[in-house]
Design a protein around this motif. Structure first.
Motif, short mmCIF file in Angstrom:
data_model
loop_
_atom_site.label_atom_id
_atom_site.label_comp_id
_atom_site.label_asym_id
_atom_site.label_seq_id
_atom_site.Cartn_x
_atom_site.Cartn_y
_atom_site.Cartn_z
N HIS A 51 0.85 -1.19 0.00
CA HIS A 51 0.00 0.00 0.00
C HIS A 51 0.89 1.25 0.00
CE1 HIS A 51 -3.39 -2.58 0.81
NE2 HIS A 51 -2.81 -3.05 1.89
N THR A 53 1.44 4.39 1.16
CA THR A 53 0.96 5.29 2.22
C THR A 53 2.14 6.07 2.78
OG1 THR A 53 1.41 3.70 3.97
CG2 THR A 53 -0.76 3.53 2.90
N GLU A 55 3.29 5.82 5.68
CA GLU A 55 4.12 4.90 6.46
C GLU A 55 5.05 4.12 5.53
OE1 GLU A 55 0.71 5.12 6.89
OE2 GLU A 55 0.84 6.30 8.74
N THR A 56 4.48 3.65 4.41
CA THR A 56 5.30 2.90 3.45
C THR A 56 6.40 3.79 2.90
OG1 THR A 56 3.36 1.57 2.90
CG2 THR A 56 5.19 1.49 1.36
N ASN A 338 -10.34 0.29 5.66
CA ASN A 338 -9.44 1.16 6.42
C ASN A 338 -8.55 1.98 5.50
OD1 ASN A 338 -8.04 -1.12 5.63
ND2 ASN A 338 -6.85 -1.30 7.51
N LEU A 339 -8.22 1.42 4.34
CA LEU A 339 -7.36 2.15 3.41
C LEU A 339 -8.16 2.87 2.34
CD1 LEU A 339 -4.79 -0.61 3.60
CD2 LEU A 339 -4.02 1.75 3.51
N GLU A 343 -7.02 6.14 6.31
CA GLU A 343 -5.60 6.20 5.92
C GLU A 343 -4.83 4.95 6.28
OE1 GLU A 343 -3.74 10.12 6.88
OE2 GLU A 343 -5.76 10.58 7.54
N GLY A 344 -5.56 3.84 6.54
CA GLY A 344 -4.86 2.61 6.93
C GLY A 344 -4.47 2.66 8.40
N HIS A 345 -3.63 1.71 8.78
CA HIS A 345 -3.23 1.63 10.19
C HIS A 345 -2.41 2.87 10.57
CE1 HIS A 345 -4.55 -2.31 9.64
NE2 HIS A 345 -3.43 -2.98 9.66
N MET A 350 2.51 0.56 12.10
CA MET A 350 3.23 0.28 10.86
C MET A 350 4.74 0.34 11.09
SD MET A 350 0.80 -0.57 9.04
CE MET A 350 1.88 -1.17 7.76
N PHE A 354 7.01 -2.55 9.73
CA PHE A 354 8.02 -2.22 8.73
C PHE A 354 9.45 -2.38 9.25
CE2 PHE A 354 4.88 0.43 5.99
CZ PHE A 354 4.35 -0.75 5.50
N1 ADE Z 1 -1.73 -1.76 5.79
C1 ADE Z 1 -2.64 -1.27 6.62
N2 ADE Z 1 -2.40 0.00 6.94
C2 ADE Z 1 -1.29 0.37 6.25
C3 ADE Z 1 -0.55 1.56 6.16
N3 ADE Z 1 -0.87 2.65 6.86
N4 ADE Z 1 0.54 1.56 5.36
C4 ADE Z 1 0.88 0.45 4.67
N5 ADE Z 1 0.22 -0.69 4.73
C5 ADE Z 1 -0.86 -0.76 5.51
#
Ligand code: ADE
Length: 416
Positions: A51, A53, A55-56, A338-339, A343-345, A350, A354
């Protein structure tokens, strides 16, 4: 410049979001600091389907700090944060994806990662690994190994193993305790409710919430649902998980009964068609359905689309269907709510997941050529190390065993 994003002018907002996330990713930043000095990934190409994001983006920066060249695409057509993708593109990362991309573009972008000829793959859901094994086996000789982020991906990898189809070693990052007992539980718990609330603005207090599946994700959604005052019902197919849900104080029943009671339904099973038309037909007026499992097949959307007399988008990622004269809502198009709708977790969880990805890459490099072709777990010390980093980032100190206690635990003679 080699990228495909929605709108490069969103880069400044993306950069600010990445910076805010970074503040809450202290553990990952410790890994990044060490990677910057030691360059454990020097000269390697890492291809990612994760994903896209904020965080990624911080994971990508960590891998680059470690010396890697990185190319990334998304792993879900609705999860890309366009401002973040723009910021990464502006920083020179090969990034391909946009929110709402078509299935054709989704696979076109997976193939951009394949063109990059990765030495390590990082997947969330196994699409990149599947595509390489099915259509580009010529790449495999240069691949050291791969990392998988999610439960669904691990299930697919294990079935590849059973079929003798897997051709390079994989690390099941999801199986770290610091991943599935944190991200799947606290992350999914909070972000799923966040997605449903952003889409619908529904009050959870006093509602009946039906959670389908009581794995780590289902446990998290049930816990947070109860925390917000919902009456939670759990449906399960596994005796032990059902027993856990019952002992945790939730009502457990069959979906054929729960479907008549729920105001809100969340699917987190990892299996297909767990909410079927026969259930939808019995739901209450204005019931809300949402999915937080990896693929968009847990709610039978195809059957709903076919049977509904009308459909309209009434709010952000919130669709109203009329079925047999009754209104039903679907949040996030039946994809990861959630995504899709939020905005996902949150960044803190994360960061833990990660750290697992970054350290799994390092583990693959250190063990290059030595790992069997199998789905491996990271050594327990790595998991423990990640938990320690996060505690440090949170400013939490814990006790240490005394010499006497270490000796006691190692012995067997001392009894009653
Ligand atoms: N999977 C769930 N939430 C996420 C996030 N914020 N970033 C990347 N992968 C996810």
């Amino acid at each position: 410049m080699d990228y495909e994003v929605k709108d490069i002018s969103l880069a400044n907002q993306g950069q600010m979001n990445i910076e805010v996330a970074r503040r809450n990713m202290g553990a990952l930043m410790k890994v990044k600091e060490r990677f910057s000095k030691e360059k454990p990934l020097k000269g390697l190409r890492i291809g990612m389907a994760l994903h896209i994001t904020k965080e990624t983006a911080n994971l990508v920066e960590t891998l680059i700090a470690g010396g890697a060249d990185v190319a990334i695409t998304g792993c879900n057509p609705l999860s890309t944060q366009d401002d973040v993708a723009a910021s990464m593109a502006k920083d020179g990362v090969k990034v391909y994806g946009y929110k709402g991309e078509s299935k054709e573009d989704y696979y076109k972008y997976v193939n951009r990662i394949i063109d990059f000829k990765p030495n390590i793959t990082i997947d969330d859901g196994c699409d990149l690994v599947s595509e390489i094994h099915l259509k580009h086996p010529e790449l495999i000789k240069d691949i050291i190994g791969g990392c998988e982020e999610t439960t669904t991906g691990i299930i697919r990898l294990k079935s590849m193993m059973r079929d003798g189809a897997l051709k390079y070693p994989m690390v099941a990052v999801n199986d770290n305790k610091t991943k599935h007992l944190m991200d799947n539980y606290y992350g999914t718990g909070q972000s799923t409710l966040d997605g449903i609330i952003r889409a619908s603005n529904i009050l959870f207090a006093g509602k009946t919430l039906v959670v389908l599946g009581y794995g780590s994700c289902g446990k998290g959604c049930s816990l947070r649902g109860r925390g917000m005052g919902a009456n939670v019902i759990v449906t399960e197919v596994d005796n032990f998980c059902a027993l856990q849900a019952q002992m945790d104080g939730f009502r457990v029943m069959k979906m054929e009964d729960a479907c008549k009671l729920g105001d809100i339904f969340i699917t987190v099973t990892g299996d297909k068609n767990v909410i079927r038309l026969e259930h939808m037909k019995q739901m209450k007026e204005a019931a809300i359905m949402a999915n937080s499992g990896h693929f968009d097949n847990e709610i039978d959307m195809k059957a709903l689309e076919k049977a509904a007399s009308s459909k309209r988008r009434v709010r952000h990622y919130f669709d109203e269907y009329v079925l047999d004269g009754k209104v039903l809502f679907v949040a996030g198009e039946g994809r990861l709510v959630n995504l899709a709708a939020a905005e996902g977790h949150p960044s803190e969880v994360m960061s833990l997941s990660f750290c697992g990805q970054a350290l799994a890459c390092e583990f693959l490099v250190k063990n290059k050529g030595k790992l069997s072709i199998d789905v491996h777990q990271l050594p327990e010390e790595v998991d423990d190390f990640i938990a320690g980093l996060q505690l440090e980032a949170m400013g939490v100190e814990i006790d240490e065993l005394t010499e006497e206690q270490i000796k006691y635990l190692a012995g067997w003679q001392e009894g009653t």
